[in-house]
Design an enzyme around this catalytic site. Structure first.
Site, mmCIF file in Angstrom:
data_model
loop_
_atom_site.group_PDB
_atom_site.id
_atom_site.type_symbol
_atom_site.label_atom_id
_atom_site.label_comp_id
_atom_site.label_asym_id
_atom_site.label_seq_id
_atom_site.Cartn_x
_atom_site.Cartn_y
_atom_site.Cartn_z
ATOM 1 N N SER A 177 0.840 -1.200 0.000
ATOM 2 C CA SER A 177 0.000 0.000 0.000
ATOM 3 C C SER A 177 0.879 1.257 0.000
ATOM 4 O O SER A 177 1.664 1.448 -0.941
ATOM 5 C CB SER A 177 -0.953 -0.059 1.193
ATOM 6 N N ASP A 201 -9.800 -5.616 -3.793
ATOM 7 C CA ASP A 201 -9.209 -4.633 -2.886
ATOM 8 C C ASP A 201 -10.211 -3.496 -2.679
ATOM 9 O O ASP A 201 -10.692 -2.893 -3.647
ATOM 10 C CB ASP A 201 -7.904 -4.091 -3.485
ATOM 11 N N HIS A 216 -7.326 -6.017 0.540
ATOM 12 C CA HIS A 216 -6.156 -5.201 0.880
ATOM 13 C C HIS A 216 -5.428 -5.712 2.138
ATOM 14 O O HIS A 216 -4.448 -5.127 2.561
ATOM 15 C CB HIS A 216 -6.622 -3.758 1.116
#
Lengths: 276, 276
Positions: free
Chosen positions: B146, B222, B254
């Site tokens: 991320s 996600d 995610h």
């Protein structure tokens, strides 16, 4: 039963579910990992019982077990370690009350209304799981860490025929002779230590043993060796001529860094019995 | 440098260390996994940069990377994601301030005295690590998740020759065009968006690319795809004719259940460059 979360994980699904439990008279949360093979039919189950202070979440996020369970095609159950909630008795100590159910049915106040983790794990949760998910009740193994290792060993030995294989990571081996045990068994079961023997793996080993293979791992640098008393279980295993692999792992401590290191071995050990 | 903890893990050591950092003017904590092979000499290093809200601890306990790093003989570095402490500026939002350093050197008040994560990760921490531990500076790879994937990609592309390989899990790909980026780059670097381009992986890809292989994994489920903008990086990779494997993984989200699922692939990818 309410779905709290479901995450794709190693081709399968790591779920978290909550349900209102009759045995513990409160809402209970558990994790369940279904491997990809569960899409095609019922899969074997490996129970993982956690230790003091843990919830359903610790092993689910830190033990790295899903990698190996997905490969083998085995489901993983991660129950909580005690009843919880505002109306549930608790204690300021980390090792009594919520987070420290010790896998017994409490008979003493203030614990007896909710602290019935033996019944919850051995009866109510299995009924729910085998009713709701593609799991094969004839192929179950059980493992756990610390207090959860104690739970796994005592359940495997007392529930004859339920589990094909049992293993444990740094289990509490002899709670009737340890401060991790005497305190909790007194609180939950009362002063009469005759009531405690059914929850002592070393005593159960001497008495009945386990009808199947057993794998025990403990670190030589475990900071709680004096409380775990692995020597009591090792001695009982040898005396009983129990089929077992008992390993003292050099340099390892009590943490999940230890558990995750040997998780592949434990899943493979159970897989041989559950799939062989 | 102070040792906070060292745990045996997959035959190596998972350590946590704290040191007073000049770049960020505060104490910084990082995790370092040394594989068993480090006993015999310098080993390659894989940097893992974490995402928003994370500390040094998240990936260290939840990504399952040590299993594969131990097998390959690669060290893992887990830095923190921002400066921290009482005297360090912060914001109530989860995505600004402490836990959200965005791997830049802030030029704007109140962030500029401490929020210099670019310098910390690319300069100060490497100097410390290569001085104190058996690590080979000529064999480095970098990855992250991320916001950390953003950090890994931007560092790999800007520091020519530093990293042999770069990968990322669900990276923030185009922060100059996303609410995960515009907000933070404005706060840390100011309103002049010309200053932002050096911290946008898709823009850097169009401009310079990476001299080595690249692996990107993102889940099709996600929950932050609109903020990550993987399409911008995919397009830039193809336009640049960059050597890369860009994967959209069906059903994954995610979470670290996603990261851990594909960690073996990422470590193997880096190992091929670092050990091949």
């Amino acid at each position: 039963m309410e779905t709290k979360s479901e995450n794709a994980c190693f081709g399968g699904v790591q779920g978290v579910y909550t349900h209102t439990a009759t045995s513990t008279s409160c809402d209970m949360t558990f994790g369940l990992f279904l491997p990809p093979q569960a899409k095609d039919g019922d899969v074997p189950v490996l129970w993982y019982l956690s230790g003091l202070t843990c919830t359903h979440e610790n092993a689910m996020t830190k033990a790295g077990a899903q990698a190996w369970a997905a490969e083998a095609g085995i489901a993983l159950v991660f129950p909580d370690t005690s009843p919880r909630g505002e109306g549930v008795a608790d204690d300021d100590a980390y090792d009594l009350g919520q987070g420290a159910g010790f896998y017994v049915n409490a008979t003493q106040a203030p614990w007896d209304p909710h602290f019935r983790m033996w019944d919850y794990i051995t009866d109510e949760l299995p009924q729910l799981l085998f009713g709701e998910f593609p799991l094969d009740p004839d192929r179950q193994g059980i493992t756990g860490h610390s207090m959860g290792g104690h739970g796994a060993l005592t359940m495997a030995m007392r529930l004859k025929g339920r589990f094909r294989s049992v293993s444990a990571f740094s289990p509490i081996c002899n709670p009737t002779q340890s401060d991790w045990g005497q305190k909790q068994l007194t609180a939950y079961l009362g002063e009469d230590s005759g009531q405690w023997a059914a929850h002592d793996a070393s005593l159960l080993m001497a008495e009945t043993g386990f009808d199947g293979p057993m794998l025990i791992d403990t670190g030589t640098k475990d900071q709680f060796l004096d409380l775990l008393k692995p020597e009591a279980l090792a001695s009982a295993i040898a005396t009983k001529r129990q089929q077992a692999v008992f390993r003292m792992q050099p340099g390892y401590d009590h943490s999940y860094f230890f558990v995750s290191t040997f998780m592949a071995d434990h899943v493979a050990f159970h897989a041989e019995e559950l799939l062989g």
